[in-house]
Enzyme design. Sequence first.
Site, PDB file in Angstrom:
ATOM      1  N   GLY A  46     104.907  47.132  70.267  1.00 29.59           N
ATOM      2  CA  GLY A  46     104.807  46.258  71.434  1.00 29.59           C
ATOM      3  C   GLY A  46     105.996  45.334  71.522  1.00 29.59           C
ATOM      4  CG  ASN A  47     107.548  43.969  74.954  1.00 26.43           C
ATOM      5  OD1 ASN A  47     107.225  42.971  75.593  1.00 26.43           O
ATOM      6  ND2 ASN A  47     107.452  45.204  75.441  1.00 26.43           N
ATOM      7  NE  ARG A  48     108.441  36.700  70.387  1.00 23.61           N
ATOM      8  CZ  ARG A  48     109.246  35.720  69.983  1.00 23.61           C
ATOM      9  NH1 ARG A  48     110.365  36.027  69.391  1.00 23.61           N
ATOM     10  NH2 ARG A  48     108.924  34.468  70.200  1.00 23.61           N
TER      11      ARG A  48
END
Length: 231
Positions: free
Chosen positions: A33-35
């Site tokens: 995932g990412n932020r």
Amino acid sequence: DLLEARPRDLTGRHVVVSAGGTREFLDPVRFLGNRSSGRQGYALAEAAVSRGARVTVVAANVELPVPAGVDVVPVVSTEELRQQVHAASAGADAVVMAAAPADFRPAEHVDAKIKKTDDGTTPEIRLVENPDILVELVAARGAAGARPVIVGFAAETGDATATVLEHARAKLARKGCDLLVVNDVSDGKVFGLDTTEAVLLGADGTVVEVPPASKSVLAHSIWDAVVQRLD
Ligand code: CTP
Ligand code: CA
């Protein structure tokens, strides 16, 4: 100023905003995932509602209250985001890709949890590239100047080969969208801040600098630029 009446200059328009960060699952419990929080996308949606638009947000894993008056379509992966953005964009006046789609996904997804082994070997995760939704939207629209107006986002750092704006110009040309919202994330400028500083690059060569401001103020600057291109 919250009390100052905004122009209702998106009345009768349908706009689509993607928000958040996609997740690519490896097994039933783990993902890449990412932020991205989705806050800029939700600020765009709220601003568009206040200007009279019908608003669809395709939201990837956003854990924020849904702004009043917005239709939210929740998605998880880049492939789901892709399908829902394309579906929502048919007949739309503008599409803003504020989401951070994962660029890669695991080549294989397994239905059972990946287990540790006794012999100390570690799993190899092979990645494949995801489709570029923004490029697909531009291709599906056909002639530039047709609807929808298409807006991309880019977080860039300067490096040995090019400045932030040079990287951004190259990205704008590569994507073919009408506007690129550029954030300079050099020098540890971090995610999750309440103020954002951006440059809006137009495919027509225009440059609008938005000084450090709330995500809501930046959102209105982006809709200003979209409205100019709709009229
Ligand atoms: N984008 C998209 N589909 C993807 C990846 C990105 O539609 N698979 C969109 C993003 O929502 C954003 C814009 O493209 O509006 C730019 O995203 P960015 O990650 O900066 O571009 P990339 O082409 O993935 O380049 P980079 O290698 O710098 O990540
Ligand atoms: Ca990317």
